[in-house]
Write a protein that holds these residues in place. Structure first.
Motif, PDB file in Angstrom:
ATOM      1  N   ASN A   1     -20.868  28.639 -12.306  1.00 24.69           N
ATOM      2  CA  ASN A   1     -20.606  29.994 -11.778  1.00 24.69           C
ATOM      3  C   ASN A   1     -19.462  30.032 -10.764  1.00 24.69           C
ATOM      4  O   ASN A   1     -19.332  30.989 -10.006  1.00 24.69           O
ATOM      5  N   ASP A   2     -18.676  28.981 -10.731  1.00 27.46           N
ATOM      6  CA  ASP A   2     -17.517  28.962  -9.845  1.00 27.46           C
ATOM      7  C   ASP A   2     -16.258  28.853 -10.706  1.00 27.46           C
ATOM      8  O   ASP A   2     -15.967  27.795 -11.265  1.00 27.46           O
ATOM      9  N   THR A   3     -15.529  29.927 -10.835  1.00 25.36           N
ATOM     10  CA  THR A   3     -14.360  29.953 -11.730  1.00 25.36           C
ATOM     11  C   THR A   3     -13.124  29.326 -11.097  1.00 25.36           C
ATOM     12  O   THR A   3     -12.161  29.005 -11.777  1.00 25.36           O
ATOM     13  N   GLU A   4     -13.128  29.153  -9.799  1.00 21.02           N
ATOM     14  CA  GLU A   4     -12.000  28.610  -9.024  1.00 21.02           C
ATOM     15  C   GLU A   4     -10.799  29.568  -8.979  1.00 21.02           C
ATOM     16  O   GLU A   4      -9.777  29.247  -8.393  1.00 21.02           O
ATOM     17  N   GLU A   5     -10.924  30.724  -9.637  1.00 21.10           N
ATOM     18  CA  GLU A   5      -9.814  31.683  -9.595  1.00 21.10           C
ATOM     19  C   GLU A   5      -9.757  32.326  -8.207  1.00 21.10           C
ATOM     20  O   GLU A   5     -10.757  32.788  -7.677  1.00 21.10           O
ATOM     21  N   ASN A   6      -8.578  32.352  -7.642  1.00 21.73           N
ATOM     22  CA  ASN A   6      -8.337  32.925  -6.315  1.00 21.73           C
ATOM     23  C   ASN A   6      -9.160  32.246  -5.216  1.00 21.73           C
ATOM     24  O   ASN A   6      -9.350  32.809  -4.141  1.00 21.73           O
ATOM     25  N   ALA A   7      -9.690  31.061  -5.514  1.00 20.90           N
ATOM     26  CA  ALA A   7     -10.474  30.345  -4.508  1.00 20.90           C
ATOM     27  C   ALA A   7      -9.538  29.664  -3.527  1.00 20.90           C
ATOM     28  O   ALA A   7      -8.419  29.274  -3.860  1.00 20.90           O
ATOM     29  N   GLU A   8     -10.028  29.521  -2.302  1.00 20.32           N
ATOM     30  CA  GLU A   8      -9.237  28.827  -1.293  1.00 20.32           C
ATOM     31  C   GLU A   8      -9.172  27.344  -1.644  1.00 20.32           C
ATOM     32  O   GLU A   8     -10.169  26.737  -2.026  1.00 20.32           O
ATOM     33  N   LEU A   9      -7.988  26.755  -1.514  1.00 17.25           N
ATOM     34  CA  LEU A   9      -7.802  25.363  -1.916  1.00 17.25           C
ATOM     35  C   LEU A   9      -7.897  24.426  -0.722  1.00 17.25           C
ATOM     36  O   LEU A   9      -7.587  24.797   0.409  1.00 17.25           O
ATOM     37  N   VAL A  10      -8.351  23.215  -0.998  1.00 12.72           N
ATOM     38  CA  VAL A  10      -8.397  22.188   0.041  1.00 12.72           C
ATOM     39  C   VAL A  10      -7.103  21.377  -0.054  1.00 12.72           C
ATOM     40  O   VAL A  10      -6.625  21.074  -1.142  1.00 12.72           O
ATOM     41  N   SER A  11      -6.521  21.059   1.074  1.00 11.77           N
ATOM     42  CA  SER A  11      -5.217  20.370   1.059  1.00 11.77           C
ATOM     43  C   SER A  11      -5.332  18.890   1.392  1.00 11.77           C
ATOM     44  O   SER A  11      -4.344  18.168   1.367  1.00 11.77           O
ATOM     45  N   GLU A  12      -6.558  18.430   1.702  1.00  9.55           N
ATOM     46  CA  GLU A  12      -6.768  17.021   2.039  1.00  9.55           C
ATOM     47  C   GLU A  12      -7.992  16.514   1.286  1.00  9.55           C
ATOM     48  O   GLU A  12      -8.627  17.247   0.547  1.00  9.55           O
ATOM     49  N   GLY A  13      -8.313  15.243   1.502  1.00  7.80           N
ATOM     50  CA  GLY A  13      -9.508  14.696   0.879  1.00  7.80           C
ATOM     51  C   GLY A  13      -9.214  13.965  -0.414  1.00  7.80           C
ATOM     52  O   GLY A  13      -8.063  13.718  -0.767  1.00  7.80           O
ATOM     53  N   PRO A  14     -10.249  13.611  -1.177  1.00  5.98           N
ATOM     54  CA  PRO A  14     -10.091  12.782  -2.378  1.00  5.98           C
ATOM     55  C   PRO A  14      -9.171  13.387  -3.437  1.00  5.98           C
ATOM     56  O   PRO A  14      -8.385  12.677  -4.050  1.00  5.98           O
ATOM     57  N   VAL A  15      -9.284  14.702  -3.671  1.00  8.89           N
ATOM     58  CA  VAL A  15      -8.429  15.365  -4.668  1.00  8.89           C
ATOM     59  C   VAL A  15      -7.853  16.621  -4.029  1.00  8.89           C
ATOM     60  O   VAL A  15      -8.489  17.681  -4.015  1.00  8.89           O
TER      61      VAL A  15
ATOM     62  N   ARG B   1       0.847  -1.181   0.000  1.00  5.44           N
ATOM     63  CA  ARG B   1       0.000   0.000   0.000  1.00  5.44           C
ATOM     64  C   ARG B   1       0.884   1.233   0.000  1.00  5.44           C
ATOM     65  O   ARG B   1       1.490   1.570   1.007  1.00  5.44           O
ATOM     66  N   PRO B   2       0.997   1.942  -1.144  1.00  5.59           N
ATOM     67  CA  PRO B   2       1.842   3.136  -1.175  1.00  5.59           C
ATOM     68  C   PRO B   2       1.161   4.308  -0.496  1.00  5.59           C
ATOM     69  O   PRO B   2      -0.034   4.273  -0.223  1.00  5.59           O
ATOM     70  N   ASP B   3       1.923   5.347  -0.243  1.00  4.86           N
ATOM     71  CA  ASP B   3       1.357   6.571   0.316  1.00  4.86           C
ATOM     72  C   ASP B   3       0.668   7.325  -0.813  1.00  4.86           C
ATOM     73  O   ASP B   3       1.267   8.113  -1.536  1.00  4.86           O
ATOM     74  N   THR B   4      -0.659   7.063  -0.949  1.00  3.45           N
ATOM     75  CA  THR B   4      -1.405   7.608  -2.089  1.00  3.45           C
ATOM     76  C   THR B   4      -1.456   9.125  -2.056  1.00  3.45           C
ATOM     77  O   THR B   4      -1.273   9.795  -3.067  1.00  3.45           O
ATOM     78  N   THR B   5      -1.701   9.691  -0.877  1.00  2.00           N
ATOM     79  CA  THR B   5      -1.822  11.148  -0.775  1.00  2.00           C
ATOM     80  C   THR B   5      -0.528  11.834  -1.163  1.00  2.00           C
ATOM     81  O   THR B   5      -0.517  12.822  -1.898  1.00  2.00           O
TER      82      THR B   5
END
Length: 688
Positions: free
Chosen positions: A422-436, A284-288
């Motif tokens: 309606n969500d451009t993702e520009e300058n949006a806060e990013l998530v650092s965990e989870g599926p992606v 089991r590799p470190d997937t994250t």
């Protein structure tokens, strides 16, 4: 050995259009199933009709465990037993009888016993001539295009239509011959009963009449209707029934208003989700960590992700027609009721994506999913859960032709995300965990893993960080051969969790059925599903209706939504799961609940192939996908075989070294498979 089995069954009648009680007598020696209006009429020899079992084909419907059909002499007879156990006893006895009498072909009387090789040779010749005929059919189109005379054009169209009908009949004949061959000479260790093996039956209503007991077998002592001239000492040359009881299967295009409920489509067959290999990677590799390492800051969304769907490419539809004989060979490998887990399906009917990727289509309308948490009260949230659930099935089928996704390999992963409208993702806060990791907190992210190979179980998880909503599910696919159709049981459940309201909605999934593999394969859903929220008490019952033999529409659903402790629903829904669904509320309000034709499908975004790890779906199957695209079936089959062989080798190595397989992202919790780092757990840890 008992030569006769008897007991009550219900038979579908055409004139009365309903199930009628009949007393049936199965004569093993004569190869005859006779029926009477009552047991008393049987004792008096007043036979209502009979079914000659030589060359007959039995069909069952996985949606209804009490009904079955017998197709012979260009007729299909429909029967209903008291329960599943009784049906199994009748089918077992009928299959024994069919097996014995199918051996007694006319050629045997002359002393000539054809071998299986002779049979295969003739079948191959028939299939070759069929392919020539199909090629000749294409010439009609050229003639029609060049024909200027209207009368001549009309004659050509009539001839083309007639020839098409003949070709379809030949196709079905060849398949029936293949199934008959597998009944006489099964392969792949399929059970083959001895023609002399006694039939064991324990039906409470059964009466056994041994030879010499004072009652002769029905074929020699019973009278028949006046319109059928039969010698009292011969088995009839064809099956017959009284005019009241006659039943002919309706053609799909000729519909009537009444039908036997939940019966199998006798012309259906074929697209399934099965497994044909075992095992995969050793550790089991470190997937994250590996996911994060391939992401780099300073790159645009277009640089990182690919929204292309391989199914958008042209050139898939014609492949089924070209490889008809392979499908017929496939059907010759299986027997009624057989588990298809280890049956290898031909490569050309593959859909060019993994089953894990197909599960991502549940979120083709991510805006409907996240809007569940936007609703202010529990009732509206339940209605929105039902709306999202009913919208989740149509996107999985690209066009009308059904194809089979790749069987995921143990440890295989698929990841993607959706950008909300309606969500451009520009300058949006990013998530650092989870599926992606490293996508916007407004995005819906998804991950799936093949967590088990025997049985084949897929687990998947989705979330939206900002909306505080998550979904966790697992599905075990179990496939069965149902005569001229294939059924796939989707065993498992899913859970929608609205974290801000501490509500969890447990839901189940419908079964899938593959139909009409010899023409244009199509998929329908069937079965009863439920959605329940234990905290609020709201619930919903949803029924996916399979198309009946007589009349009725494809892809129908009905649903009821209930308030806590209420036996009467406050909302009734009906329509088609891949079309329009209408809702009627207890207030009298009627509205369009969902119109899937107008709902825009939001494309998922997947990391580019060069950034993926080797165990991710698109990377893992890239050689198979590429060769299917360029229609090099041999190369695609070889690539698929290499994957399966590697998987088997790694499974053997684990067994030899006594290494237990470890899943990558999910763990088993009771009977469920749960994502290791769900949003609920991460938010709870952040509070502390």
């Amino acid at each position: 050995m008992a030569s006769i089995m008897e007991g009550p069954l219900s038979k579908w009648t055409n004139v009365m259009k309903g199930w009628q009680y009949r007393w049936f007598v199965l004569d093993y020696n004569a190869g005859l199933l006779s029926y009477y209006t009552s047991k008393d009429k049987m004792m008096r020899g007043s036979r209502r009709g009979c079914v000659r079992l030589r060359g007959a084909v039995i069909g069952i419907d996985d949606e209804d465990d009490s009904t079955f059909t017998i197709t012979v002499d260009q007729k299909t007879f429909h029967f209903q037993a008291r329960d599943a156990d009784e049906r199994e006893k009748w089918i077992h006895a009928l299959e024994e009888t069919i097996l014995r009498h199918t051996l007694q072909l006319q050629g045997l009387d002359s002393g000539f016993v054809p071998s299986v090789q002779d049979f295969d040779k003739k079948l191959t010749e028939a299939d070759a001539y069929l392919q020539i005929l199909i090629e000749q059919l294409k010439l009609f189109d050229d003639k029609l295009q060049n024909c200027k005379d209207d009368e001549q054009r009309k004659k050509i169209e009539t001839l083309k239509e007639t020839t098409n009908s003949m070709v379809e009949s030949i196709k079905h004949c060849i398949v029936l011959l293949q199934i008959a061959k597998s009944t006489i000479n099964p392969v792949d260790a399929i059970y083959q009963p001895s023609p002399l093996e006694p039939v064991v039956n324990t039906m409470p209503s059964q009466t056994v009449l041994p030879p010499g007991s004072g009652h002769s077998p029905p074929s020699s002592s019973l009278t028949s209707p006046s319109h059928v001239n039969l010698s009292p000492n011969t088995v009839p040359e064809f099956s017959y029934s009284s005019s009241e009881d006659e039943f002919y299967d309706a053609d799909e295009f000729h519909q009537s208003g009444s039908s036997p409920k939940r019966l199998i489509d006798s012309s259906g067959s074929a697209s399934v989700l099965t497994h044909s290999s075992s095992g995969n990677s050793l550790k089991r590799p470190d997937t994250t960590e590996s996911l994060n390492s391939s992401m780099s800051n300073g790159t645009s969304d277009a640089d990182l992700f690919d929204s292309h769907d391989d199914r958008d490419d042209e050139g898939e539809a014609g492949s089924v027609e070209e490889h008809k004989s392979v499908i017929m060979h496939l059907l010759s490998q299986v027997r009624l009721g057989m588990d298809l887990t280890k049956v290898v399906l031909p490569t050309f009917i593959l859909e060019r994506r993994s089953l894990l990727e197909m599960y991502a289509d549940f979120f083709a309308h991510p805006d409907l999913f996240v809007s569940i948490s936007d609703q202010k009260d529990a009732r509206d949230r339940m209605v929105q859960v039902v709306k999202w659930y009913l919208s989740a099935f149509h996107a999985g089928r690209k066009g009308s032709v059904a194809k089979k996704p790749y069987n995921p390999i143990l440890g295989e992963i698929f990841q993607c995300h959706w950008t909300l409208p309606n969500d451009t993702e520009e300058n949006a806060e990013l998530v650092s965990e989870g599926p992606v990791p490293w996508v916007s907190k407004n995005s819906v992210t998804f991950v799936a893993e093949q967590v088990s190979h025997h049985p084949p179980i897929s687990a998947f998880y989705a979330e939206c960080f900002n909306k505080k909503i998550q979904f966790n599910a697992h599905i075990w696919t179990k496939s069965k051969f149902l005569g001229m159709s294939i059924g796939v049981h989707n065993i498992g459940q899913g859970c929608v969790s609205c974290l801000e309201h501490d509500e969890h909605y447990i839901l189940t999934f419908p079964n899938g059925y593959g139909r009409s593999i010899l023409t244009v394969p199509w998929v329908e859903l069937g079965g009863e599903c439920s959605i329940n929220c234990s905290k609020t008490g709201y619930s919903a019952n949803i029924v996916f209706h399979t198309k009946p033999f007589y009349g009725g529409k494809k892809h129908r659903i009905t649903a009821e939504i209930f308030s806590p402790n209420d036996k009467k629903s406050f909302c009734s829904i009906e329509g088609e799961w891949n079309g329009v669904m209408y809702a009627k509320y207890s207030t009298g309000e009627n509205v369009v609940f969902i119109d899937t034709k107008k709902l825009p499908i939001i494309k998922k975004k997947v990391r580019k192939l060069e950034d993926q790890n080797e165990y991710e779906s698109r990377c893992l199957w890239k050689d198979v996908t590429f060769n299917l695209k360029i229609r090099d079936i041999d190369a695609a089959t070889e690539a698929k075989h290499r994957l399966e062989e590697r998987q088997r080798a790694e499974a053997r190595e684990r067994k030899e070294k006594e290494i237990q397989w470890e899943t990558r992202l999910f763990h088993e919790d009771g009977e469920c498979w749960v994502y290791d780092e769900p949003l609920l757990k991460r938010l709870g840890a952040a509070k502390h």
